[in-house]
Motif scaffolding. Structure first.
Motif, PDB file in Angstrom:
ATOM      1  N   THR A 265      49.639 -20.387   8.421  1.00  0.00           N
ATOM      2  CA  THR A 265      48.969 -20.936   9.602  1.00  0.00           C
ATOM      3  C   THR A 265      49.326 -22.394   9.845  1.00  0.00           C
ATOM      4  OG1 THR A 265      47.030 -21.536   8.272  1.00  0.00           O
ATOM      5  CG2 THR A 265      47.028 -19.353   9.322  1.00  0.00           C
ATOM      6  N   ARG A 266      50.118 -22.979   8.949  1.00  0.00           N
ATOM      7  CA  ARG A 266      50.467 -24.397   9.086  1.00  0.00           C
ATOM      8  C   ARG A 266      51.767 -24.550   9.849  1.00  0.00           C
ATOM      9  NH1 ARG A 266      49.019 -24.488   3.500  1.00  0.00           N
ATOM     10  NH2 ARG A 266      51.224 -24.674   2.914  1.00  0.00           N
ATOM     11  N   PRO A 273      53.422 -22.598  13.751  1.00  0.00           N
ATOM     12  CA  PRO A 273      53.115 -21.723  12.619  1.00  0.00           C
ATOM     13  C   PRO A 273      53.875 -20.397  12.737  1.00  0.00           C
ATOM     14  CG  PRO A 273      51.112 -22.696  13.494  1.00  0.00           C
ATOM     15  CD  PRO A 273      52.206 -23.051  14.453  1.00  0.00           C
ATOM     16  N   PRO A 275      53.183 -17.153  12.469  1.00  0.00           N
ATOM     17  CA  PRO A 275      52.722 -16.088  13.363  1.00  0.00           C
ATOM     18  C   PRO A 275      52.950 -16.410  14.833  1.00  0.00           C
ATOM     19  CG  PRO A 275      51.082 -16.529  11.659  1.00  0.00           C
ATOM     20  CD  PRO A 275      52.090 -17.616  11.572  1.00  0.00           C
TER      21      PRO A 275
END
Length: 418
Positions: A265-266, A273, A275
């Motif tokens: 998520t970073r 990120p 995703p």
């Protein structure tokens, strides 16, 4: 002081410069005669012009030193000019070693493949605009985990030490961009998929000088989030890789970014990120008509990227593959089935897009299964170099003409040698 001391010191500097000149001349002669470097005629001409001009100027400065001058002053000036010769050598070596990889039996095969993939990804948007492509990227292999692009204005990662700052400056100014590929590409040829993203960075810079700023503005406007300005350049390269290779271009992004769920998520550097990257690539593929379900939440970002314009045409119009490639009975699926088997029959390898189509098929295979078929690497090594029509990586240098650039860089070199 012995009367011949200064003359001997001058001879030492002159001999060092002369030996480098002979080395460069011999290397250029062999390079022009070597069919393995036939893609890079423009590159070699640019490098030869710049290096010869620099070395000639330094040699003239050595010859201008009066052998009757005080020894301390003569030694000081010779030391300055020796350092200038060393800078020229470092610049020459930095490029020569990358071309010479094509003479290394362990790397020659994969770089012959890489040259076709790079050329296939590079020239289409320029040809669609009716323009001669500027000098395209030189691919080389380095023992790094990831890949990177060094455009004409960037500092290569291996030239960031203070001692190499002047060499890095010259590399950033010369119209010879490069694409670095990870070492394992030599044994897993499907990693050439990375080249589509890295070439995308070069296209972004060279297709239109205003395109990078336009991308930042378009993504910030589409999202209302200024963060997308920071992610704009890598997002463009991701979108370009999809337009070159289709939906399977995303497999390598996921492979390189895969890690513990909390780490995904970073945002890292200029990348969103993981995703978000993958969802955006899926939405670009959907909007470009290349298949997949897409990601409606990123429709605005994907639309902004595909709607960017250069020369009156959108990026989607300039670079996209045919949607028919990815149909159930389309050529990508057919080539994927063939590539998985020994001695495949692979028609239509002479088209400008053939290397991209073949690599799309390979990416489809490895995207579907964690272990590639044993025949895949060998098949790519055999057939990728046969793809596409004859051609060179660009017909003209980008930016200023070579002679004024050589003169400018020579002045910078001599200025640093004082």
């Amino acid at each position: 002081m012995h009367p011949e001391r200064v003359r001997a010191r001058l001879d030492r500097s002159a001999t060092t410069a002369q030996r480098l000149g002979h080395e460069i001349s011999d290397w250029m002669r062999r390079g022009h005669a070597d069919r393995r470097l036939h893609r890079f005629t423009v590159h070699l001409n640019v490098l030869d012009a710049v290096l010869s001009r620099m070395l000639g100027a330094v040699t003239a400065e050595i010859e201008a030193i009066d052998p009757r001058s005080p020894s301390g002053e003569a030694y000081r000036r010779c030391g300055e000019l020796d350092r200038a010769v060393f800078t020229i050598r470092r610049l020459f070596d930095w490029y020569a070693t990358k071309y010479d990889q094509r003479r290394d039996p362990a790397l020659a095969g994969i770089l012959a493949c890489a040259d076709e993939v790079v050329l296939s990804c590079w020239r289409q948007p320029f040809e669609n605009l009716g323009r001669a492509a500027p000098t395209g990227p030189l691919a080389y292999v380095e023992p790094r985990f990831d890949a990177f692009a060094t455009p004409r204005v960037s500092v290569p990662p291996d030239l960031r030490l203070p001692a190499d700052s002047l060499v890095a400056e010259f590399v950033g100014r010369l119209p010879v961009p490069v694409v670095c590929l990870p070492e394992w590409t030599a044994t897993q040829a499907w990693w050439l998929t990375l080249a589509a993203h890295e070439v995308g960075h070069h296209v972004h810079k060279d297709l239109d000088p205003a395109l990078e700023d336009a991308t930042r503005d378009a993504l910030a406007e589409a999202t209302g989030d200024e963060t997308w300005r920071r992610w704009a350049l890598e997002s463009f390269a991701d979108a370009y890789s999809v337009l070159m290779l289709g939906p399977a271009a995303a497999w390598i992004v996921e492979e390189l970014g895969h890690g513990p769920p909390g780490s995904l998520t970073r945002a890292r550097g200029g990348y969103p990120p993981l995703p978000v990257r993958l969802a955006l690539m899926a939405e670009v593929a959907r909007q470009a008509g290349l298949g997949g379900e897409g990601a409606p939440e990123l429709a605005g970002v994907a639309g902004a990227l595909l709607g960017l314009r250069a020369g009156g045409r959108t990026i989607a119009e300039l670079g996209g593959p045919s949607p028919g490639w990815f149909a159930e009975r389309g050529p990508v699926r057919a080539q994927a089935l063939a590539l998985a088997e020994p001695d495949p029959f692979l028609p239509r390898l002479a088209e400008p897009y053939s290397a991209r189509l073949l690599l799309s098929a390979a990416a489809t295979i490895v995207d579907a299964a964690p272990v590639a078929p044993p025949a895949l690497h060998a098949n790519l090594l055999e057939h990728l170099p046969r793809c596409g029509p004859p051609g060179k990586l660009g017909a003209v240098p980008a930016g200023p003409p070579v002679e004024p650039l050589a003169e400018e860089l020579t002045g910078r070199l001599l200025g640093s040698a004082r």
